[in-house]
Design a protein around this motif. Structure first.
Motif, PDB file in Angstrom:
ATOM      1  N   TRP A   1      32.145  71.713  71.353  1.00  0.00           N
ATOM      2  CA  TRP A   1      32.234  70.694  70.302  1.00  0.00           C
ATOM      3  C   TRP A   1      31.524  71.111  69.007  1.00  0.00           C
ATOM      4  O   TRP A   1      31.133  70.272  68.195  1.00  0.00           O
ATOM      5  N   LYS A   2      31.439  72.404  68.797  1.00  0.00           N
ATOM      6  CA  LYS A   2      30.775  72.966  67.605  1.00  0.00           C
ATOM      7  C   LYS A   2      31.393  72.449  66.299  1.00  0.00           C
ATOM      8  O   LYS A   2      30.697  71.949  65.416  1.00  0.00           O
ATOM      9  N   GLU A   3      32.709  72.589  66.164  1.00  0.00           N
ATOM     10  CA  GLU A   3      33.359  72.245  64.897  1.00  0.00           C
ATOM     11  C   GLU A   3      33.237  70.764  64.575  1.00  0.00           C
ATOM     12  O   GLU A   3      32.937  70.390  63.432  1.00  0.00           O
ATOM     13  N   ILE A   4      33.450  69.918  65.578  1.00  0.00           N
ATOM     14  CA  ILE A   4      33.391  68.482  65.310  1.00  0.00           C
ATOM     15  C   ILE A   4      31.974  68.036  64.988  1.00  0.00           C
ATOM     16  O   ILE A   4      31.745  67.200  64.115  1.00  0.00           O
ATOM     17  N   SER A   5      30.982  68.617  65.658  1.00  0.00           N
ATOM     18  CA  SER A   5      29.594  68.229  65.412  1.00  0.00           C
ATOM     19  C   SER A   5      29.129  68.690  64.036  1.00  0.00           C
ATOM     20  O   SER A   5      28.451  67.936  63.313  1.00  0.00           O
ATOM     21  N   GLU A   6      29.454  69.917  63.669  1.00  0.00           N
ATOM     22  CA  GLU A   6      29.043  70.406  62.349  1.00  0.00           C
ATOM     23  C   GLU A   6      29.718  69.618  61.229  1.00  0.00           C
ATOM     24  O   GLU A   6      29.166  69.479  60.136  1.00  0.00           O
ATOM     25  N   GLU A   7      30.896  69.089  61.521  1.00  0.00           N
ATOM     26  CA  GLU A   7      31.586  68.247  60.535  1.00  0.00           C
ATOM     27  C   GLU A   7      30.960  66.859  60.444  1.00  0.00           C
ATOM     28  O   GLU A   7      30.746  66.323  59.354  1.00  0.00           O
ATOM     29  N   LEU A   8      30.612  66.274  61.585  1.00  0.00           N
ATOM     30  CA  LEU A   8      30.176  64.875  61.622  1.00  0.00           C
ATOM     31  C   LEU A   8      28.669  64.679  61.492  1.00  0.00           C
ATOM     32  O   LEU A   8      28.223  63.648  60.995  1.00  0.00           O
ATOM     33  N   ASP A   9      27.879  65.653  61.946  1.00  0.00           N
ATOM     34  CA  ASP A   9      26.450  65.425  62.116  1.00  0.00           C
ATOM     35  C   ASP A   9      25.556  66.152  61.124  1.00  0.00           C
ATOM     36  O   ASP A   9      24.329  66.033  61.201  1.00  0.00           O
ATOM     37  N   SER A  10      26.131  66.906  60.205  1.00  0.00           N
ATOM     38  CA  SER A  10      25.324  67.715  59.278  1.00  0.00           C
ATOM     39  C   SER A  10      24.418  66.878  58.394  1.00  0.00           C
ATOM     40  O   SER A  10      23.419  67.380  57.872  1.00  0.00           O
ATOM     41  N   GLN A  11      24.749  65.610  58.237  1.00  0.00           N
ATOM     42  CA  GLN A  11      23.918  64.728  57.413  1.00  0.00           C
ATOM     43  C   GLN A  11      22.554  64.481  58.065  1.00  0.00           C
ATOM     44  O   GLN A  11      21.565  64.220  57.376  1.00  0.00           O
ATOM     45  N   TYR A  12      22.511  64.600  59.393  1.00  0.00           N
ATOM     46  CA  TYR A  12      21.286  64.282  60.127  1.00  0.00           C
ATOM     47  C   TYR A  12      20.685  65.486  60.851  1.00  0.00           C
ATOM     48  O   TYR A  12      19.504  65.470  61.197  1.00  0.00           O
ATOM     49  N   VAL A  13      21.486  66.518  61.083  1.00  0.00           N
ATOM     50  CA  VAL A  13      21.011  67.719  61.777  1.00  0.00           C
ATOM     51  C   VAL A  13      20.771  68.822  60.757  1.00  0.00           C
ATOM     52  O   VAL A  13      21.650  69.163  59.967  1.00  0.00           O
ATOM     53  N   ASP A  14      19.575  69.383  60.780  1.00  0.00           N
ATOM     54  CA  ASP A  14      19.218  70.432  59.821  1.00  0.00           C
ATOM     55  C   ASP A  14      19.678  71.812  60.277  1.00  0.00           C
ATOM     56  O   ASP A  14      20.009  72.663  59.456  1.00  0.00           O
ATOM     57  N   ASN A  15      19.687  72.031  61.582  1.00  0.00           N
ATOM     58  CA  ASN A  15      20.090  73.331  62.129  1.00  0.00           C
ATOM     59  C   ASN A  15      20.867  73.130  63.426  1.00  0.00           C
ATOM     60  O   ASN A  15      20.567  72.219  64.201  1.00  0.00           O
ATOM     61  N   PHE A  16      21.860  73.986  63.635  1.00  0.00           N
ATOM     62  CA  PHE A  16      22.648  73.947  64.862  1.00  0.00           C
ATOM     63  C   PHE A  16      22.484  75.262  65.620  1.00  0.00           C
ATOM     64  O   PHE A  16      22.408  76.332  65.016  1.00  0.00           O
ATOM     65  N   MET A  17      22.472  75.177  66.942  1.00  0.00           N
ATOM     66  CA  MET A  17      22.571  76.343  67.814  1.00  0.00           C
ATOM     67  C   MET A  17      23.575  76.013  68.912  1.00  0.00           C
ATOM     68  O   MET A  17      23.642  74.857  69.360  1.00  0.00           O
ATOM     69  N   TRP A  18      24.327  77.036  69.353  1.00  0.00           N
ATOM     70  CA  TRP A  18      25.420  76.760  70.276  1.00  0.00           C
ATOM     71  C   TRP A  18      25.352  77.649  71.508  1.00  0.00           C
ATOM     72  O   TRP A  18      24.994  78.817  71.435  1.00  0.00           O
TER      73      TRP A  18
END
Length: 270
Positions: free
Chosen positions: A71-88
């Motif tokens: 769910w990388k693409e959907i999360s980076e699209e929807l959650d970037s306002q609240y998440v500062d960094n992503f790891m997968w």
């Protein structure tokens, strides 16, 4: 899995863990949230990221989300306002490819955090709990959970990986309400979220969609969690007749066979 195989797996993963060198450079006011389950569970969890970000308890903290790559693409699209960094993490490789597992654990452990949060009720010993064990953090917060996917001896060991385990009701709850229970206890605050929601911004996309539609994800990452296609079709027929929504199917490439099966039971167009 036989007891001997379980013991061998435990020793192999302990051996891998031994060579991972975690960072001691702890970053103040930082949170790592670990959520490695499938896309459906992600949807039932994601609204609570905003609640953490805006809470009195953790306002001003940077949030890193460690998630399942499906769910990388959907999360980076929807959650970037609240998440500062992503790891997968690729769950399949993490469980089966030892070199990938070592490299991924080393990459994850190269950062340390003030707080680690693992909100999953049914914890997994060789994935979530092992990651919590290896990363350095002042606080490691998880759920007391149950033993539905973890053995008692494993839970007894991994309970010690956490500095705090949050109580959970033993009765059966839908996953959304299980998440709500966890985060209300974590934040010491009543959360006024009644259901999962996904606000969407208008975008130009190549995919042609109906004006009114419902999206059904027909796959699942675990065999014991896969629902019969005929049941999905019954839901689709009900939604079409009751609300007039067309049905759009979501999934991965391997679900294409299920799409053909769905068409045999569904009465409308997809």
């Amino acid at each position: 899995m036989t007891e001997i195989k379980k013991y061998i797996k435990f020793l192999i993963f302990e051996f891998i863990d031994f060579f991972v060198k975690p960072s001691n450079n702890l970053k103040e006011k930082s949170i790592l949230i670990i959520r490695l389950d499938a896309i459906g569970d992600y949807v039932l969890f994601r609204n609570f990221i905003k609640e953490i970000k805006n809470s009195n308890k953790y306002r001003g903290y940077s949030i890193t989300l460690l998630g399942n790559i499906v769910w990388k693409e959907i999360s980076e699209e929807l959650d970037s306002q609240y998440v500062d960094n992503f790891m997968w993490v690729d769950r399949n490789k993490f469980d089966k490819k030892f070199i990938y597992r070592y490299k991924k654990l080393q990459a994850i452990a190269s950062n340390s955090y003030e707080i680690i949060i693992s909100p999953v009720y049914s914890r997994e010993f060789y994935t979530i709990d092992k990651i919590v064990k290896i990363i350095n953090a002042k606080e490691k917060i998880g759920s007391k959970g149950d033993c539905s996917v973890i053995e008692k001896w494993q839970k007894k060991i991994s309970d010690r990986y956490y500095t705090k385990l949050i109580d959970a009701k033993k009765k059966t709850l839908l996953e959304f309400y299980r998440n709500k229970e966890f985060f209300e206890n974590l934040l010491d605050s009543k959360l006024y979220i009644s259901r999962p929601s996904i606000p969407l911004n208008t975008k130009n996309i190549k995919l042609k969609l109906p004006k009114k539609y419902a999206l059904l994800f027909i796959g699942a990452s675990q065999k014991n969690r896969k629902w019969g296609i005929e049941n999905f079709a019954k839901v689709g027929n009900y939604i079409k007749i009751k609300y007039g929504y067309d049905i759009v199917l979501g999934g991965v490439l391997n679900d294409s066979i299920k799409v053909k099966e769905f068409k045999n039971f569904y009465k409308g167009k997809i």
